[in-house]
Motif scaffolding. Structure first.
Motif, PDB file in Angstrom:
ATOM      1  N   SER A  87     -49.151   8.875 -45.835  1.00 53.99           N
ATOM      2  CA  SER A  87     -50.628   8.668 -45.669  1.00 53.99           C
ATOM      3  C   SER A  87     -51.318   9.936 -45.380  1.00 53.99           C
ATOM      4  O   SER A  87     -52.461  10.203 -45.507  1.00 53.99           O
ATOM      5  CB  SER A  87     -50.647   7.892 -44.489  1.00 53.99           C
TER       6      SER A  87
ATOM      7  N   LYS B   2     -51.750  11.202 -42.258  1.00 57.69           N
ATOM      8  CA  LYS B   2     -52.434  11.246 -40.863  1.00 57.69           C
ATOM      9  C   LYS B   2     -51.710  12.281 -39.920  1.00 57.69           C
ATOM     10  O   LYS B   2     -50.659  12.165 -39.850  1.00 57.69           O
ATOM     11  CB  LYS B   2     -52.377   9.751 -40.363  1.00 57.69           C
TER      12      LYS B   2
ATOM     13  N   ILE C 295     -52.555   6.026 -34.479  1.00 60.58           N
ATOM     14  CA  ILE C 295     -52.839   6.008 -35.835  1.00 60.58           C
ATOM     15  C   ILE C 295     -51.939   5.070 -36.349  1.00 60.58           C
ATOM     16  O   ILE C 295     -50.985   4.441 -35.776  1.00 60.58           O
ATOM     17  CB  ILE C 295     -52.403   7.350 -36.493  1.00 60.58           C
TER      18      ILE C 295
END
Length: 594
Positions: A270, A272, A305
């Motif tokens: 991802s 993040k 997150i």
């Protein structure tokens, strides 16, 4: 003055994992047994027990029986599973893995060799280089094991003839050279008599090289995992919700590197980023400030997150590579051939996702190092270089850089059917987006319909097991909800509904998922049974366009996850008990305003 033993601590010794491989009956277990006996590493009591078993069975005692723990192995004289044992060398400690040589147990051999840093490959001097000798050499190369010693065993059977040894060495050295494997040594041995295993062999004065034990001591130890870049595959995410505990703990096992409180980290694929707030340890008196390779821990973040099983946490300066296309080398063990257009499950660490063969680069017969004669499939026990296309991106490393995040297995149906290593991460292929389903159909939206019907829309995906539990359970829930005045609709997905593969493409979100969205937007309780082994995750359901605010739960009958919206039930319970459990969890989701 006597030494205070409570304050003295001996320095930790280096430990190296080594696998013993070779064709069936070429003497692998005998070699390991002899090594244990000659170094004094075997328990005298165990040695006595094995000798007693041999006498009771009317067999001659063999050192191989010190390793072959299974009764079936002793009866047939072959190694079935990968046996592990430990012994002390002069310079370091060793974990010896005795891998099976029979072709029918090739999967077990690969499993054993995958854990090794070096290898000893045995060849029977009397039989010479066999098909499996070549195949095992190729598989060691495929697994990235470059430290190899070749032991030419049973020299006592051929009268310790140097000419025979030289002929075997020339033939096998030429073969290994074709696959870029350079052995550290070729050693003539007699495992039965102990010659050149731990001590030198008097009948072979013409050999001046190292013994097996000396060659092992020369192997180089891989870098300590704690000194390597951080790799933390996410196993699961826990949220306890008790006594005001609002933490989301991301749990897993650190495969390499060191993690510290305050570290900036990134979750891949991802991308993040956040920082480590705390490192959580089970049943610890105080929170640790660091954790390193080999430890299973949980972490909390300074910023919340979304991370899930299959993600890999690392430091931003040494990230993994991310793509949905991989060039790999693999060995195929499935009964049905590996073919393009078929969907398989790829597992790497905690990641599990669907893939298919995009392109066959080369398919070869590993025992002869020649082309297999076909380019559209990989048959059982063949090896190949292929390009795999995954449905979703994966975070991974090249196998020669990090073994744990560079090796994978392939699952066909319910069986582990192959495995391999990642050679190159290719540019990501174009991924077609899902069919868009909107909740904005006219002026009567889902919330108005829910108000009229007196309950919220909910999607429940029931994952089928081999006994058909999901289908019968879904029918019972549908009937009880309908009787209670709920608006409910039941769907049954077949494999073709969930997965529609075409050459070079995966299309999972077909119009069938659109039916789920349409029914949910109509305010229905949707019960959808999913075929066994289909890769439909909680994220898949939550990502259905138009269902962003609809509760989506899943019922599974295997696994250990049991989050608020992922219900794991025991199929051994009766149908009534299963029904009551699902209704207990479902009813709060149906309440308006929940």
């Amino acid at each position: 003055m006597p030494m205070n033993l409570t304050t003295f601590e001996a320095p930790a010794r280096e430990q190296l994992s080594l696998v013993i491989v070779g064709h069936v009956d070429h003497g692998k277990s005998t070699l390991v047994g002899r090594m244990l006996a000659d170094t004094g590493s075997i328990d005298p009591g165990r040695l006595a027990r094995v000798k007693a078993i041999c006498e009771r069975q009317g067999k001659r005692f063999e050192y191989a029986f010190l390793l072959d723990a299974l009764e079936a192995e002793q009866a047939q004289g072959i190694t079935i599973d990968a046996a592990r044992c430990f012994f002390h060398g002069e310079q370091r400690d060793y974990i010896l893995i005795d891998a099976p040589g029979h072709i029918e147990f090739l999967k077990n051999m690969i499993s054993g060799a995958a854990r090794a840093e070096a290898a000893i490959l045995l060849i029977d001097a009397e039989e010479g280089v066999q098909e499996n000798s070549r195949r095992h050499g190729y598989l060691l190369s495929l697994l990235g094991i470059r430290q190899v010693v070749v032991a030419v065993n049973k020299m006592d059977r051929i009268g310790y003839d140097q000419a025979v040894f030289d002929r075997v060495e020339r033939e096998y050295r030429d073969f290994l050279g074709q696959i870029s494997v350079t052995p550290a040594a070729f050693i003539p041995v007699s495992a039965l008599e102990g010659g050149n295993v731990v001590t030198r062999s008097a009948p072979m004065p013409w050999y001046q090289g190292p013994t097996i034990l000396q060659a092992m001591e020369r192997f180089e130890k891989e870098a300590e995992p704690a000194d390597q870049p951080l790799r933390f595959p996410v196993q699961d995410v826990y949220k306890f919700n008790r006594a005001g505990d609002a933490r989301r703990i991301i749990a897993g096992r650190i495969t390499s590197g060191t993690l510290r409180t305050g570290d900036e980290v990134v979750f891949l694929p991802s991308g993040k980023k956040t920082r480590i707030k705390t490192i959580e340890a089970f049943n610890a008196d105080a929170l640790p400030g660091t954790a390193q390779a080999g430890q299973s821990v949980g972490v909390t973040m300074t910023e919340q997150i979304y991370a899930s099983r299959g993600d890999v946490m690392c430091h931003p300066d040494r990230p993994l590579q991310v793509s949905n296309r991989l060039r790999v080398n693999l060995v195929w063990l499935g009964r049905a051939a590996l073919r393009a257009g078929q969907v398989y499950k790829l597992k790497l660490g905690t990641f599990s996702g669907l893939c298919e063969v995009e392109r066959f680069i080369e398919v070869i017969d590993a025992s002869a190092l020649r082309d297999s004669g076909h380019e559209d499939r990989v048959e059982r026990h063949e090896v190949a270089e292929v390009v795999l296309r995954l449905r979703d991106p994966i975070a991974c490393d090249l196998s020669h850089e990090f073994a744990d995040t560079g090796r994978f297995v392939l699952v066909d149906g319910y069986d582990m059917a192959g495995g391999g290593i990642i050679r190159e991460v290719l540019s990501a292929g174009e991924k077609k987006g899902p069919v868009r389903w909107t909740s904005e159909v006219g002026s009567i939206d889902r919330r108005l319909r829910e108000t009229r019907q007196g309950h919220r829309a909910v999607v429940v995906a029931l994952h089928e097991d081999l006994e058909g539990t999901a289908e019968s359970l879904a029918a019972a829930i549908e009937e009880s909800l309908w009787t209670a005045g709920r608006h409910v609709f039941r769907l049954r997905f077949e494999a073709v509904d969930v997965i529609q593969p075409r050459p070079g493409e995966l299309n999972l979100r077909t119009a069938c998922f659109g039916r789920v969205a349409a029914l949910a937007n109509a305010g229905q309780v949707v019960l959808a049974t999913i075929p066994f082994a289909a890769s439909v995750t909680q994220q898949d359901v939550l990502r259905l366009p138009g269902l962003e605010s609809v509760p989506c739960a899943q019922v599974r009958f295997r696994g250990d996850r049991d989050d608020a919206l992922d219900w794991v039930l025991d199929p051994a319970h009766g149908e009534r008990e299963l029904h009551e459990e699902v209704r207990r969890r479902l009813d709060p989701l149906l309440a308006l305003g929940s």
